[in-house]
Design an enzyme around this catalytic site. Structure first.
Site, mmCIF file in Angstrom:
data_model
loop_
_atom_site.group_PDB
_atom_site.id
_atom_site.type_symbol
_atom_site.label_atom_id
_atom_site.label_comp_id
_atom_site.label_asym_id
_atom_site.label_seq_id
_atom_site.Cartn_x
_atom_site.Cartn_y
_atom_site.Cartn_z
ATOM 1 N N HIS A 1 -0.905 5.465 90.385
ATOM 2 C CA HIS A 1 0.043 4.591 89.689
ATOM 3 C C HIS A 1 0.946 3.959 90.732
ATOM 4 C CE1 HIS A 1 2.175 3.417 85.979
ATOM 5 N NE2 HIS A 1 3.249 3.387 86.764
ATOM 6 N N ARG B 1 14.106 -1.802 77.704
ATOM 7 C CA ARG B 1 14.738 -1.727 79.035
ATOM 8 C C ARG B 1 14.564 -3.039 79.783
ATOM 9 N NH1 ARG B 1 11.517 2.652 81.681
ATOM 10 N NH2 ARG B 1 12.722 2.166 83.531
ATOM 11 N N SER C 1 9.274 7.406 82.294
ATOM 12 C CA SER C 1 8.351 6.384 81.801
ATOM 13 C C SER C 1 6.970 6.556 82.436
ATOM 14 C CB SER C 1 8.934 5.000 82.135
ATOM 15 O OG SER C 1 7.952 4.009 82.082
ATOM 16 N N LYS D 1 3.264 8.647 80.574
ATOM 17 C CA LYS D 1 1.938 8.029 80.421
ATOM 18 C C LYS D 1 0.882 8.826 81.192
ATOM 19 C CE LYS D 1 3.777 4.191 81.767
ATOM 20 N NZ LYS D 1 4.581 3.010 81.905
HETATM 21 N N1 URA Z 1 6.523 1.478 85.902
HETATM 22 C C1 URA Z 1 6.550 2.142 84.717
HETATM 23 O O1 URA Z 1 5.513 2.493 84.162
HETATM 24 N N2 URA Z 1 7.750 2.419 84.186
HETATM 25 C C2 URA Z 1 8.914 2.055 84.752
HETATM 26 O O2 URA Z 1 9.954 2.362 84.220
HETATM 27 C C3 URA Z 1 8.866 1.349 85.987
HETATM 28 C C4 URA Z 1 7.647 1.086 86.542
#
Ligand code: URA
Length: 435
Positions: A82, A168, A183, A187
């Site tokens: 990620h 946000r 965040s 995921k």
């Molecule tokens: N990427 C994400 O998935 N969430 C965030 O808050 C910032 C970058």
């Protein structure tokens, strides 16, 4: 319990309980808490922060807000990656096929562009026919068959993050460490990979503008991963200029293909090799990083990673000729305009956020969630940090579909370039590793 009390408590810097955080997240997802109260809550968090315990709890509540994507039916190791978001960051397109070519499974759910930073799904959609919404069965089957699949969110993964992130984005509360960590990790935890590498960007084009904040975020991400039994490594990487040369959807796919053909720009190739090497070690393909780097470099040079990319494109319905003839398969905007240096000297840095905004301006990104984008536009960076320029030299190209937008985009790219009289010190692409 009521929302007003919870907002007040956080505004006054007090610690929230699990029940209170659950009340906020579940109430917001169900639509019982209105946007205006959630916005006030997020702003209170922005100023008063969440401590580590609160962040772990929030992450779990958000991860549990939807479905889990079970990957246990896929034999072998599944390693995820990620990025916290950058400009010109087409790394997933290259790293996925690289690690798949060396035996790892890469089952990746990616997002779209929002704000100045690009999104992998938008980039892939510039390949004619490429499908980014696969159902669960197709997704899992693809990983079993090809070893690499990149899809938009399948099903209902961490819906709380989806809803909160969108709010946000329009309330200036994205760049808070606890909110970013929860965040991202909500995921990641909802998808059943064994390990993950997180690319924490730092610099003008990143949410984390300085190395101290980036390191704090990286530490938190690694801790949350480990608490959940996922081996996690975070790399702190440079985003003080766009990554590689191309920014914009089709242009970035072109650069990804060139890199998979073995002739990508040096900074981008180095980053891909480094991320792939950490993934290969976490996935126990190799025990030593040095060997993993060597093998990763090899699959870029001998065409094995390119072949994996081709198989992935084919599986997902795209035109596989994109790997042999990207210039003709992809569509690029027909107006190509020069940006010229305003001074003489050395490029000191290139404000990546401004370049990203120029691409958004040209139609290549979104300012609203539901906006259609133009995959053909973008910016080609010709001069990078450390390069010598004379006043009037061409330093970048703008690819535009709409003449009206060229002037503003050109101004943004000109402003992004900082030219100084002394040659700046070389800045490495990798600033550090948190493991
Ligand atoms: N990427 C994400 O998935 N969430 C965030 O808050 C910032 C970058």
């Amino acid at each position: 319990m009521n929302m007003l009390e919870i907002i007040r408590k956080k505004r006054d810097g007090l610690k929230l309980t699990e029940e209170e955080l659950k009340y906020v997240v579940e109430g917001y997802v169900k639509g019982e808490i209105p946007d205006y109260q959630m916005s006030a809550f997020l702003m209170a968090v922005f100023f008063k922060h969440l401590d580590e315990d609160e962040t772990y709890t929030l992450t779990e509540i958000m991860a549990r807000s939807g479905d889990y994507l079970d990957l246990s039916g896929i034999p072998g190791k599944k390693v995820d990656k990620h990025s916290t978001g950058g400009v010109g960051d087409k790394t997933t397109l290259v790293v996925g096929p690289m690690v798949a070519a060396l035996g790892l499974n890469f089952a990746k759910l990616s997002g779209r562009a929002l704000g100045h930073s690009g999104g992998t799904i938008d980039k892939l959609e510039s390949i004619p026919g490429f499908r980014t919404s696969l159902d669960r069965e197709e997704f899992v089957e693809g990983v079993k068959k090809v070893g690499v699949v990149i899809s938009g969110q399948t099903g209902n993964i961490a819906p709380a993050d989806k809803k909160i992130y969108a709010l946000r984005d329009v309330t200036a509360t994205v760049d808070e460490i606890s909110l970013i960590a929860s965040s991202i990790m909500s995921k990641k935890l909802a998808v059943g990979s064994d390990a993950m590498v997180i690319d924490v960007k730092v610099g003008s084009g990143a949410f984390m503008k300085n190395i101290e904040d980036a390191r704090k975020l990286a530490n938190l991400l690694v801790k949350i991963g480990k608490m959940h039994g996922r081996r996690t490594v975070a790399l702190l990487t440079d985003m003080d200029q766009p990554l590689g040369r191309m920014v914009g959807n089709a242009l970035e796919v072109l650069e990804a293909v060139e890199t998979l053909q073995g002739h990508g720009p040096e900074d981008f190739e180095t980053l891909c090799v480094e991320i792939a090497a950490h993934m290969l070690v976490l996935g126990e393909v190799y025990s030593k990083l040095e060997r993993a780097r060597m093998e990763a470099r090899k699959v870029l040079k001998d065409g094995r990673a390119l072949e994996k990319f081709k198989q992935m494109v084919e599986y997902q319905g795209g035109n596989p000729r994109v790997v042999d003839d990207p210039e003709n398969v992809l569509t690029f905007a027909s107006n190509i305009v020069d940006v010229r240096a305003q001074d003489e000297g050395f490029v000191d840095h290139i404000n990546a956020e401004k370049v990203g905004m120029a691409v958004v301006m040209l139609g290549g990104g979104r300012t609203r969630k539901d906006e259609r984008i133009d995959h053909s536009v973008g910016v080609e960076i010709l001069k990078k940090r450390g390069d010598k320029v004379k006043k009037g030299d061409v330093i970048a190209h703008i690819y535009a579909s709409d003449f009206q937008k060229i002037q503003k985009a050109r101004e943004l790219v000109e402003e992004a370039y900082h030219i100084t009289s002394t040659k700046p010190a070389k800045v490495p692409i990798i600033h550090g590793v948190v493991a």
